[in-house]
Design a protein around this motif. Structure first.
Motif, mmCIF file in Angstrom:
data_model
loop_
_atom_site.group_PDB
_atom_site.id
_atom_site.type_symbol
_atom_site.label_atom_id
_atom_site.label_comp_id
_atom_site.label_asym_id
_atom_site.label_seq_id
_atom_site.Cartn_x
_atom_site.Cartn_y
_atom_site.Cartn_z
ATOM 1 N N SER A 121 113.691 124.845 -1.962
ATOM 2 C CA SER A 121 113.895 124.754 -3.407
ATOM 3 C C SER A 121 112.651 125.378 -4.043
ATOM 4 N N GLU A 148 119.459 122.248 -5.943
ATOM 5 C CA GLU A 148 118.917 121.135 -5.156
ATOM 6 C C GLU A 148 119.660 119.833 -5.448
ATOM 7 N N VAL A 164 114.089 118.899 1.961
ATOM 8 C CA VAL A 164 113.861 119.966 0.986
ATOM 9 C C VAL A 164 112.371 120.253 0.859
ATOM 10 N N ARG A 198 111.750 115.125 0.294
ATOM 11 C CA ARG A 198 111.284 116.360 -0.353
ATOM 12 C C ARG A 198 109.796 116.498 -0.063
#
Length: 349
Positions: A127, A167, A185, A248
């Motif tokens: 991302s 995302e 991510v 993330r």
């Protein structure tokens, strides 16, 4: 990785993807990569050769595009992991933001569905910081992975809006219909470092404009930076680590640096080009006025005044990640600009 399992890297001709492929091959993984046309296979092989790869028996190429279902089932077949690095390509600014958003969201879902149906263990998706930090208004607190950009944020570019919506769509897919598929991510800031080819990415253009004197005065733009080599390393760590499931990770070297500070760094450390670099700074209001009639200023204006003070503590603590300094990344990019002849005026000291 032994046996008949592969790692798929999407968009193999890209700046980040080429470094992911290089490091995976160096680690002994069997890899597949997608290219929009098999005519570009040699581009990837040339980049890997530049990176030091001498044998290509562990890499396969599949022609696949994020805007089409064709060949994605073949691409993910026998893959344990997918590094979804590719983004849809836009050769011009879209007349409507949906031209950028729809392919980004649909392309991401296309890859996730194919990965799920093929029994892939985990997808690591690239991302960006635009999905994390553009709604964070308090400069006294660090931005972390808990932050999200509001896609309706005033002034948000179509590119960053496409990233945050893609995302969000990915996490929603995993929750609702991902079944056993895992998602991690990575959210990089400005990506610099050495290029494996003369096809230079967007960040290089900004640096080139500083180095060759195109910028007669330097905007007071604040940047957070990550070296592409460290970003590739972080993708692989996020792929391998059990604790990265569902997480993330912000990817940045740490701290921020302004464009005038970058100009000063290049002047001091690269005297052979330093004479062409402006020492003047440009007030924000001048950039905003210029943005009304100048395309380059229009691209820079939304980046002014953004709080980029973010934390890389999570990637360090969970994954043991140790990134290079932002200065090293910038100097490596500058070196690539010189190596590939992108700097028109090289001034002798």
């Amino acid at each position: 990785m032994t046996g008949d399992k592969y790692v798929l890297v999407t968009g193999g001709t890209g700046f980040v993807a080429s470094h992911c492929l290089l490091q995976l091959l160096q680690k002994g993984y069997q890899v597949k990569t997608t290219v929009r046309s098999l005519n570009r296979k040699q581009e990837v092989l040339d980049m890997l050769t530049t990176g030091g790869i001498t044998s290509f028996r562990n890499i396969q190429f599949i022609e696949a595009d994020l805007t089409s279902d064709n060949n994605w089932a073949e691409a993910v077949k026998d893959c344990a992991y997918v590094l979804h690095v590719a983004s849809p390509i836009h050769l011009h600014l879209p007349t409507h933001e949906d031209e950028m958003i729809r392919p980004a969201v649909e392309g991401t879902l296309r890859v996730l569905k194919a990965a799920r149906d093929a029994g892939v263990k985990r997808v690591v998706m690239t991302s960006n910081f635009g999905a994390v930090g553009y709604s964070h208004k308090d400069p006294s607190t660090l931005i972390t992975e808990d932050s999200w950009t509001n896609p309706n944020e005033k002034g948000l570019s179509a590119y960053n809006k496409s990233k945050v919506l893609a995302e969000r769509a990915a996490w929603d897919f995993i929750e609702r219909e991902g079944r056993q598929l895992e998602l991690t991510v990575v959210n990089p800031v400005g990506i610099f470092g050495p290029s494996l080819s003369g096809k230079l990415s967007a960040g290089f253009e900004l640096l080139k404009n500083v180095m060759d004197g195109t910028m007669k005065a330097i905007p007071k733009l604040e940047l957070a930076i990550v070296d592409v080599r460290d970003l590739a390393d972080l993708h692989i760590r996020a792929m391998e680590a059990p604790g990265a499931k569902g997480q993330r990770f912000l990817a940045l070297s740490g701290g921020t640096i302004t464009l005038p500070e970058i100009a000063g760094l290049l002047k001091a450390r690269m005297p052979e080009i330093g004479a062409g670099i402006s020492s003047k700074t440009l007030p924000d209001w001048v950039v905003r006025v210029a943005a009304l009639f100048n395309a380059k200023a229009k691209a820079l204006a939304p980046m002014l005044g953004i709080n980029r003070k973010a934390s890389n503590a999570k990637a360090k603590s969970v994954l043991g990640w140790q990134p290079r300094s932002k200065e090293e990344a910038l100097l490596a990019s500058a070196g690539s600009l010189i190596k590939y002849g992108a700097i028109k005026t090289v001034h002798k000291p």
